[in-house]
Scaffold this motif. Structure first.
Motif, PDB file in Angstrom:
ATOM      1  N   ARG A 168      27.426  49.515  40.421  1.00 19.46           N
ATOM      2  CA  ARG A 168      28.278  50.039  39.356  1.00 19.46           C
ATOM      3  C   ARG A 168      29.677  49.442  39.402  1.00 19.46           C
ATOM      4  NH1 ARG A 168      29.592  56.478  38.187  1.00 19.46           N
ATOM      5  NH2 ARG A 168      31.024  56.120  36.420  1.00 19.46           N
ATOM      6  N   GLN A 169      30.220  49.307  40.617  1.00 21.08           N
ATOM      7  CA  GLN A 169      31.571  48.768  40.755  1.00 21.08           C
ATOM      8  C   GLN A 169      31.668  47.362  40.181  1.00 21.08           C
ATOM      9  OE1 GLN A 169      33.094  48.822  44.767  1.00 21.08           O
ATOM     10  NE2 GLN A 169      34.829  47.504  44.286  1.00 21.08           N
ATOM     11  N   LEU A 170      30.677  46.529  40.486  1.00 22.69           N
ATOM     12  CA  LEU A 170      30.696  45.166  39.982  1.00 22.69           C
ATOM     13  C   LEU A 170      30.399  45.138  38.480  1.00 22.69           C
ATOM     14  CD1 LEU A 170      31.095  42.216  40.692  1.00 22.69           C
ATOM     15  CD2 LEU A 170      28.671  42.065  41.279  1.00 22.69           C
ATOM     16  N   ALA A 171      29.491  45.996  38.038  1.00 27.65           N
ATOM     17  CA  ALA A 171      29.135  46.027  36.616  1.00 27.65           C
ATOM     18  C   ALA A 171      30.336  46.387  35.746  1.00 27.65           C
ATOM     19  CB  ALA A 171      27.999  47.021  36.381  1.00 27.65           C
ATOM     20  N   GLU A 172      31.227  47.229  36.276  1.00 26.36           N
ATOM     21  CA  GLU A 172      32.390  47.669  35.513  1.00 26.36           C
ATOM     22  C   GLU A 172      33.639  46.831  35.777  1.00 26.36           C
ATOM     23  OE1 GLU A 172      32.811  51.776  36.492  1.00 26.36           O
ATOM     24  OE2 GLU A 172      31.035  52.407  35.349  1.00 26.36           O
TER      25      GLU A 172
ATOM     26  N   GLN B 195      40.181  39.112  42.247  1.00 24.32           N
ATOM     27  CA  GLN B 195      39.752  39.734  43.493  1.00 24.32           C
ATOM     28  C   GLN B 195      38.657  38.957  44.212  1.00 24.32           C
ATOM     29  OE1 GLN B 195      38.737  43.834  42.753  1.00 24.32           O
ATOM     30  NE2 GLN B 195      40.731  44.321  41.863  1.00 24.32           N
ATOM     31  N   TYR B 196      37.637  38.540  43.456  1.00 24.37           N
ATOM     32  CA  TYR B 196      36.499  37.875  44.090  1.00 24.37           C
ATOM     33  C   TYR B 196      36.742  36.376  44.286  1.00 24.37           C
ATOM     34  CZ  TYR B 196      33.550  42.030  43.703  1.00 24.37           C
ATOM     35  OH  TYR B 196      33.014  43.288  43.846  1.00 24.37           O
ATOM     36  N   LEU B 197      37.064  35.688  43.194  1.00 22.79           N
ATOM     37  CA  LEU B 197      37.157  34.232  43.287  1.00 22.79           C
ATOM     38  C   LEU B 197      38.375  33.774  44.080  1.00 22.79           C
ATOM     39  CD1 LEU B 197      36.074  33.049  39.717  1.00 22.79           C
ATOM     40  CD2 LEU B 197      34.686  33.676  41.709  1.00 22.79           C
ATOM     41  N   VAL B 198      39.524  34.377  43.827  1.00 25.01           N
ATOM     42  CA  VAL B 198      40.767  33.905  44.440  1.00 25.01           C
ATOM     43  C   VAL B 198      41.017  34.545  45.801  1.00 25.01           C
ATOM     44  CG1 VAL B 198      43.272  33.720  44.154  1.00 25.01           C
ATOM     45  CG2 VAL B 198      41.761  33.431  42.177  1.00 25.01           C
ATOM     46  N   GLN B 199      41.075  35.887  45.844  1.00 24.93           N
ATOM     47  CA  GLN B 199      41.477  36.560  47.072  1.00 24.93           C
ATOM     48  C   GLN B 199      40.384  36.582  48.141  1.00 24.93           C
ATOM     49  OE1 GLN B 199      43.061  40.450  46.143  1.00 24.93           O
ATOM     50  NE2 GLN B 199      44.490  39.656  44.615  1.00 24.93           N
TER      51      GLN B 199
ATOM     52  N   GLU C 126      38.902  39.599  34.300  1.00 25.77           N
ATOM     53  CA  GLU C 126      40.177  39.257  34.943  1.00 25.77           C
ATOM     54  C   GLU C 126      40.200  39.730  36.400  1.00 25.77           C
ATOM     55  OE1 GLU C 126      40.776  39.549  30.548  1.00 25.77           O
ATOM     56  OE2 GLU C 126      39.806  40.814  32.067  1.00 25.77           O
ATOM     57  N   GLN C 127      39.708  40.939  36.654  1.00 26.07           N
ATOM     58  CA  GLN C 127      39.647  41.440  38.023  1.00 26.07           C
ATOM     59  C   GLN C 127      38.688  40.606  38.874  1.00 26.07           C
ATOM     60  OE1 GLN C 127      38.475  45.497  37.026  1.00 26.07           O
ATOM     61  NE2 GLN C 127      40.377  46.269  37.931  1.00 26.07           N
TER      62      GLN C 127
ATOM     63  N   PHE D 274      27.442  30.053  31.022  1.00 23.26           N
ATOM     64  CA  PHE D 274      27.882  31.054  31.984  1.00 23.26           C
ATOM     65  C   PHE D 274      28.794  32.103  31.349  1.00 23.26           C
ATOM     66  CE2 PHE D 274      30.926  32.399  35.376  1.00 23.26           C
ATOM     67  CZ  PHE D 274      30.022  33.095  36.163  1.00 23.26           C
ATOM     68  N   ARG D 275      28.484  33.382  31.598  1.00 23.72           N
ATOM     69  CA  ARG D 275      29.317  34.502  31.189  1.00 23.72           C
ATOM     70  C   ARG D 275      29.452  35.456  32.365  1.00 23.72           C
ATOM     71  NH1 ARG D 275      29.635  31.362  27.799  1.00 23.72           N
ATOM     72  NH2 ARG D 275      29.596  31.578  25.518  1.00 23.72           N
ATOM     73  N   PHE D 276      30.556  36.214  32.422  1.00 20.23           N
ATOM     74  CA  PHE D 276      30.756  37.101  33.568  1.00 20.23           C
ATOM     75  C   PHE D 276      31.701  38.231  33.183  1.00 20.23           C
ATOM     76  CE2 PHE D 276      34.210  34.112  33.601  1.00 20.23           C
ATOM     77  CZ  PHE D 276      35.313  34.814  34.080  1.00 20.23           C
TER      78      PHE D 276
END
Length: 326
Positions: free
Chosen positions: A99-103, A112-116, A107-108, A129-131
């Motif tokens: 649920r956390q990832l689905a929502e 959070q995932y790609l950069v940090q 931008e987040q 590709f869509r995300f």
């Protein structure tokens, strides 16, 4: 290849520079392999870690409602990850799709995932590709974000086979129809399933056709039926493929509502294999699963299946000998 299930926020600690691609990569077909090899080449050129972020379960499975169609998985995590590692990937981010990832907004997800967490410096994505929540993220958003956070973005065109785009859907369709030559062309390798040999009901032994029983991750398989296969042990039974017949499904011949299972009868081998990991490569479909009124009728059908499998391997061996002589 390192498996990372929970990437962590690193705060002020800068993560290692990473070349990354993202996707489900079910089947790891030719299009997937082109992406992965492009990532590996760029990473090794610029001394970065070649990485893939993938998700389990498939997002479509997560969002599925009662009665909705969920794509059958082409391969298990074990087989998928082995194929990914063979393309030169250093680390795999196996993210739980919850649920956390689905929502999570697009931008987040980038920040959070790609950069940090991952430290992306170069991102390679497919042209479709869509995300992010509601699939708002796309190539243009990534390109703008790349300028802000300091990473480059590359889009790869689809790989074609016989003028058609290579896709997981195309592979599933060919598997369902038993067209294994086409499947091999789309994957760039023969279709195979690997897994641990487990204890079964020993019914095959009673019928005179002992089997290796291999539990399958997911009953949502594009394959069901009786097949000509060959089997090799991954450092276990034998390095040379052995001819065999396999049943993949719920075994209506012996029980109703049974668990999904791969059963393999080796034509010219006998011995102890419990606990070993074997690889079963599919060559030809013989028939669909069926129910039989008696064990004797089932035994007669298995004998016919074995006879057909032997004829297949004899024909293949004769063809191989003819090519060698030429």
């Amino acid at each position: 290849m390192q498996i990372i299930r929970r990437p962590i926020l690193r705060g002020s600690l800068r993560p290692p520079a990473t070349a990354l691609t993202i996707g489900n990569f079910d089947g790891v077909h030719l299009g997937h392999r082109a992406l992965l090899k492009a990532v590996a080449a760029r990473a090794h050129q610029d001394k970065m870690l070649a990485s893939l972020m993938t998700f389990w379960p498939h997002p479509k499975q997560y969002f599925a409602t009662a009665g909705s169609h969920v794509p059958a998985r082409i391969c298990s995590r074990r087989d998928q990850w082995q194929a990914i590692a063979a393309c030169g990937i250093d680390q795999l981010f196996a993210i739980s799709f919850d649920r956390q990832l689905a929502e999570c907004s697009a931008e987040q997800f980038i920040e959070q995932y790609l950069v940090q967490c991952i430290g992306v410096r170069h991102l390679v994505i497919g042209d479709d590709f869509r995300f992010g929540a509601k699939r708002r993220g796309d190539f243009d958003m990534l390109r703008v974000a790349g300028k802000q956070y300091g990473f480059s973005v590359e889009s790869m065109q689809s790989v074609l086979h016989a003028t058609q785009r290579v896709s997981s859907s195309q592979v599933r369709k060919a598997l369902f129809q038993g067209r294994f030559n086409e499947v091999e062309a789309l994957l760039g390798r023969p279709y195979a399933i690997s897994g641990h040999v487990i204890h079964g009901r020993k019914l095959g032994r009673e019928l005179g056709f002992p089997t290796l029983n291999i539990r399958i991750d997911d009953k949502q398989s594009p394959l069901h039926g009786i097949f000509v296969v060959d089997v090799c042990g991954l450092g276990a039974i034998d390095q040379k493929p052995l001819p065999a017949v396999a049943s993949l499904g719920t075994r209506p011949a012996v029980e109703q509502g049974g668990r999904f299972l791969l059963e393999v009868h080796l034509l010219d081998w006998s011995g102890q294999a419990y606990g070993r990991v074997v690889k079963v490569t599919f060559r030809e479909k013989l028939r669909d699963e069926a129910h039989y009124d008696s064990l004797e009728a089932l035994k007669e059908q298995i004998a016919r299946d074995c006879s057909q499998a032997r004829a297949y391997f004899t024909k293949r061996q004769e063809g191989s000998s003819y090519v060698e002589q030429r």
